[in-house]
Write an enzyme that holds these catalytic residues in place. Structure first.
Site, PDB file in Angstrom:
ATOM      1  CG  ASP A  24     -52.744  25.520   9.171  1.00  0.00           C
ATOM      2  OD1 ASP A  24     -53.016  24.553   8.446  1.00  0.00           O
ATOM      3  OD2 ASP A  24     -51.623  26.054   9.183  1.00  0.00           O
TER       4      ASP A  24
ATOM      5  CB  VAL B  54     -54.611  32.453   2.267  1.00  0.00           C
ATOM      6  CG1 VAL B  54     -54.860  31.308   1.312  1.00  0.00           C
ATOM      7  CG2 VAL B  54     -55.078  32.083   3.671  1.00  0.00           C
TER       8      VAL B  54
END
Ligand code: 5GP
Ligand code: MG
Length: 220
Positions: free
Chosen positions: A142, A192
């Site tokens: 990320d 997610v």
């Protein structure tokens, strides 16, 4: 006359007493009866279904296997807990090469659905890497802080090489200095869950990768 088995009657009576007791403390009827609500109810949208994940993990194992198969040095796979456990389990069983496994925990300082603002390795890093190839396995790349930290720490221990493998990558966020050598899927910049990825330590057991109903984490 219909007669009730006394033992069964006693058990039923105790059961209803317990349910009543738990309800008084605000425990839902399902939870009070010991019924855990199904995970599927909380998923708004499936992003990557399990069949696609399985196919891609097999391809990754093939790529990784070919990368190391001709090398003289041995391999240590270093997996980052807890998000990578399911990915690791599926991937390593398809890697037909000798390897050691090391597990490390990295804590991220952030809210439950926000990205990490900082990271640190928890506990002593007891992983055999000197003179070996190292493959770091994580669930998702990320902001890159986790991989940057872990690879920097491992490089100080004189490995032959350090490569990285992530199941997911959010290209929107990854800084240019952090690269993953093996990537399962690029995903949109949404939070997610599933296939090891959690929200507040839940949903890791959900077999697909999906997005939660927004009201579930609206207060995070
Ligand atoms: P980083 O920002 O350091 O690259 O990623 C840090 C960690 O944040 C990841 O290993 C993962 O545990 C968590 N993370 C980042 N994005 C998501 C996401 O969309 N869902 C979940 N469940 N965790 C995420
Ligand atoms: Mg993680």
């Amino acid at each position: 006359m219909l007669r009730c088995n006394p033992l069964l009657g006693k058990r039923l009576h105790r059961f209803w007493q317990e349910v009543g007791f738990l309800r008084r403390f605000g425990v839902s009827a399902d939870a009070a009866r010991g019924i855990i609500p199904p995970v599927d109810d909380d998923i708004e949208r499936i992003l990557i279904p399990r069949e696609r994940i399985a196919r891609r993990v097999a391809e990754l194992a093939d790529e990784i296997g070919r990368t190391y198969s001709d090398s003289a040095a041995a391999l240590t796979v270093v997996a980052i807990l807890s998000g990578s456990v399911i990915f690791l389990a599926d991937l390593m069983r398809q890697l037909p090469i000798r390897m050691k496994i090391g597990l490390i925990t990295v804590s991220s300082y952030a809210g439950a659905t926000t990205t990490s603002r900082g990271a640190s390795i928890l506990g002593e890093l007891r992983v055999d890497v000197r003179g070996r190839h190292v493959l770091v396995v994580d669930d998702i790349l990320d902001t890159g802080r986790t991989l940057r930290l872990v690879t920097a720490e491992l490089r100080q221990r004189e490995p032959v090489s350090v490569r990285t493998c992530v199941l997911l990558r959010k290209p929107a966020k990854v800084p240019p200095d952090v690269k993953a050598d093996f990537v399962g899927f690029d995903v949109e910049d949404a939070f997610v869950v599933g296939y090891g990825l959690d929200y507040d330590d839940h949903y890791r057991n959900y077999p697909d990768i999906g997005i939660l109903r927004p009201e579930l984490y609206a207060s995070a």
